[in-house]
Design a protein around this motif. Structure first.
Motif, PDB file in Angstrom:
ATOM      1  N   LYS A  43       0.825  -1.213   0.000  1.00 16.76           N
ATOM      2  CA  LYS A  43       0.000   0.000   0.000  1.00 16.76           C
ATOM      3  C   LYS A  43       0.864   1.270   0.000  1.00 16.76           C
ATOM      4  O   LYS A  43       0.673   2.155  -0.830  1.00 16.76           O
ATOM      5  CB  LYS A  43      -0.936   0.015   1.225  1.00 16.76           C
ATOM      6  N   SER A  44       1.820   1.328   0.937  1.00 18.93           N
ATOM      7  CA  SER A  44       2.645   2.543   1.025  1.00 18.93           C
ATOM      8  C   SER A  44       3.550   2.677  -0.193  1.00 18.93           C
ATOM      9  O   SER A  44       3.840   3.795  -0.627  1.00 18.93           O
ATOM     10  CB  SER A  44       3.492   2.531   2.301  1.00 18.93           C
ATOM     11  N   THR A  45       3.982   1.564  -0.742  1.00 25.45           N
ATOM     12  CA  THR A  45       4.804   1.624  -1.956  1.00 25.45           C
ATOM     13  C   THR A  45       4.007   2.287  -3.073  1.00 25.45           C
ATOM     14  O   THR A  45       4.502   3.190  -3.756  1.00 25.45           O
ATOM     15  CB  THR A  45       5.246   0.200  -2.369  1.00 25.45           C
ATOM     16  N   PRO A  83       1.849  11.003   4.593  1.00 22.18           N
ATOM     17  CA  PRO A  83       2.607   9.747   4.648  1.00 22.18           C
ATOM     18  C   PRO A  83       2.361   8.981   5.940  1.00 22.18           C
ATOM     19  O   PRO A  83       1.897   9.539   6.928  1.00 22.18           O
ATOM     20  CB  PRO A  83       4.058  10.217   4.556  1.00 22.18           C
ATOM     21  N   GLN A  84       2.689   7.708   5.886  1.00 24.98           N
ATOM     22  CA  GLN A  84       2.511   6.856   7.067  1.00 24.98           C
ATOM     23  C   GLN A  84       3.543   7.203   8.145  1.00 24.98           C
ATOM     24  O   GLN A  84       3.235   7.189   9.328  1.00 24.98           O
ATOM     25  CB  GLN A  84       2.676   5.393   6.621  1.00 24.98           C
ATOM     26  N   GLU A  85       4.764   7.512   7.700  1.00 25.92           N
ATOM     27  CA  GLU A  85       5.843   7.791   8.660  1.00 25.92           C
ATOM     28  C   GLU A  85       5.768   9.245   9.127  1.00 25.92           C
ATOM     29  O   GLU A  85       5.527  10.145   8.331  1.00 25.92           O
ATOM     30  CB  GLU A  85       7.205   7.587   7.994  1.00 25.92           C
ATOM     31  N   LEU A 158      -4.244   9.541   1.925  1.00 34.20           N
ATOM     32  CA  LEU A 158      -3.967   9.435   3.358  1.00 34.20           C
ATOM     33  C   LEU A 158      -3.527   8.009   3.677  1.00 34.20           C
ATOM     34  O   LEU A 158      -4.304   7.071   3.549  1.00 34.20           O
ATOM     35  CB  LEU A 158      -5.224   9.790   4.157  1.00 34.20           C
ATOM     36  N   ASP A 159      -2.266   7.883   4.089  1.00 31.74           N
ATOM     37  CA  ASP A 159      -1.720   6.566   4.414  1.00 31.74           C
ATOM     38  C   ASP A 159      -1.826   6.354   5.923  1.00 31.74           C
ATOM     39  O   ASP A 159      -1.011   6.866   6.687  1.00 31.74           O
ATOM     40  CB  ASP A 159      -0.257   6.487   3.946  1.00 31.74           C
ATOM     41  N   GLU A 160      -2.848   5.647   6.328  1.00 33.48           N
ATOM     42  CA  GLU A 160      -3.125   5.385   7.745  1.00 33.48           C
ATOM     43  C   GLU A 160      -3.150   6.655   8.594  1.00 33.48           C
ATOM     44  O   GLU A 160      -2.383   6.797   9.549  1.00 33.48           O
ATOM     45  CB  GLU A 160      -2.101   4.390   8.281  1.00 33.48           C
ATOM     46  N   PRO A 161      -4.043   7.581   8.252  1.00 31.09           N
ATOM     47  CA  PRO A 161      -4.069   8.861   8.960  1.00 31.09           C
ATOM     48  C   PRO A 161      -4.473   8.744  10.420  1.00 31.09           C
ATOM     49  O   PRO A 161      -4.189   9.647  11.204  1.00 31.09           O
ATOM     50  CB  PRO A 161      -5.117   9.670   8.183  1.00 31.09           C
TER      51      PRO A 161
HETATM   52 MG   LIG Z   1       2.182   1.143   4.745  1.00 35.56          MG
END
Ligand SMILES: [Mg+2]
Ligand SMILES: Nc1ncnc2c1ncn2[C@@H]1O[C@H](COP(=O)(O)OP(=O)(O)OP(=O)(O)O)[C@@H](O)[C@H]1O
Length: 326
Positions: A43-45, A83-85, A158-161
């Motif tokens: 997903k994040s990729t 981003p997730q990070e 939104l990556d895991e907001p």
């Molecule tokens: Mg991810």
């Protein structure tokens, strides 16, 4: 129909790890789209490729018609990525972070009213002059969201907001994201909270080991994957040693006194099940039924495809997505 995000045959490897394996995806303008998948699914990729942070090995990705690598600047103007990070320069204040981000898009002080509105909407106004290093994780996550929106991008990713965000703030974020959607933004969301995806997203893609294993409206995913399954949870008076053969194909879980069955709506009758159990001398003390939800679809399409079923030895391993198929 205007397409906001167009992904064709997108592939990405990290050494021997296949992160994305030929993904095709189209997200329509104004759509609220959910991207689900276990840890390591890719997903994040995918999101980092859309953001122009990671370069794909093959295939193309376009935002509002602009190819993200070849036409980076135009594509980047159309997309805001959370981003997730949580990565920040700790020495800037919240307001400075937003102003610097604004500057990347050629926006100066004329954008300040919008930045103040973002601070207000995300309940960060009282932290505007605080250094990033002095914020809690949930506050930093909200700054990331504001940062993604400084240039009012039509596509918001939104990556895991809501990871690591308390319940009150999570609800506030959902209200805010709903508002963005209502105002016409296209939303692409990843989350591990499936009930969130179920209540917010119009269409959902399930990614597993770099491939899309399902892509449909949530209603059709539920109907086509599980065909209107009904879960039945039976509690027996004594621990079960064997399951009556007539029920063997329907068992989801059998542990101690608890027997969980998947019944097909219309085809299986709960009364028949009760008769089979009675004939086998099994006394019930409790019965609970519930319709399948998105979590069941998810489990079926990800762990289920690997031969795991809930309760029959779930992998329970954070890194299972990194396994490579032969
Ligand atoms: Mg991810
Ligand atoms: N920079 C990298 N270097 C090496 N491998 C990577 C890198 N980034 C991702 N991977 C690998 O690519 C695969 C997909 O990772 P990705 O972060 O896209 O998964 P994800 O679906 O976002 O997972 P999660 O739900 O845990 O956030 C994983 O196997 C991961 O280990």
């Amino acid at each position: 129909m205007t397409v906001s995000v167009q992904v064709d045959r997108l592939s990405k490897r990290y050494g021997a790890t296949v992160a994305l394996d030929g993904i095709d995806l189209q997200i329509r303008q104004g759509e609220f789209f959910g991207l689900l998948g276990p840890n390591g699914a890719g997903k994040s990729t995918l999101i980092n490729i859309l953001a122009g942070l990671v370069r794909a090995d093959a295939g193309t990705a376009r935002i509002m018609g602009h190819e993200v690598w070849a036409d980076y600047r135009r594509a980047r103007r159309c997309i805001g990525v959370v981003p997730q990070e949580l990565v920040f320069d700790p020495f800037f204040t919240v307001r400075e972070v937003l102003r610097i981000q604004s500057g990347y898009f050629g926006l100066g002080r004329e954008n300040d009213p919008w930045l103040e509105e973002l601070l207000h909407e995300l309940h960060l106004a009282d932290k505007a002059d605080t250094n990033m290093r002095a914020l809690s994780g949930g506050m930093k996550r909200r700054v990331l969201i504001a940062q993604a929106l400084v240039h009012r991008p039509p596509v918001v990713v939104l990556d895991e907001p809501t990871a690591g965000v308390d319940v009150e703030i999570r609800n506030l974020l959902w209200q805010f994201i709903r508002r963005l959607h209502a105002e016409g933004h296209t939303i692409l969301l990843t989350t591990h909270y499936l009930e969130e995806a179920e209540s917010m997203c119009q269409r959902i893609a399930i990614l597993d080991r770099g491939r899309i294993v399902a892509l449909d409206s949530k209603e059709r995913l539920l109907a086509s994957t599980l065909g209107g399954l009904v879960h039945v949870r039976l509690t027996c008076a004594t621990p079960l040693t064997t399951v009556p053969p007539a029920l063997a194909g329907k068992v989801r879980r059998c542990e101690g006194n608890v027997l969980e069955l998947d019944l097909e709506q219309g085809a299986d009758s709960i009364l028949e099940v009760l008769e089979i159990l009675r004939d086998a001398g099994i006394t019930l003390t409790d019965l609970h039924t519930e319709r399948a939800d998105l979590e069941d679809v998810f489990m079926e399409l990800t762990y289920g495809r690997r031969g795991y079923r809930q309760g029959s030895g779930s992998p329970g391993n954070e890194n299972h997505g990194e396994e490579q198929s032969p």
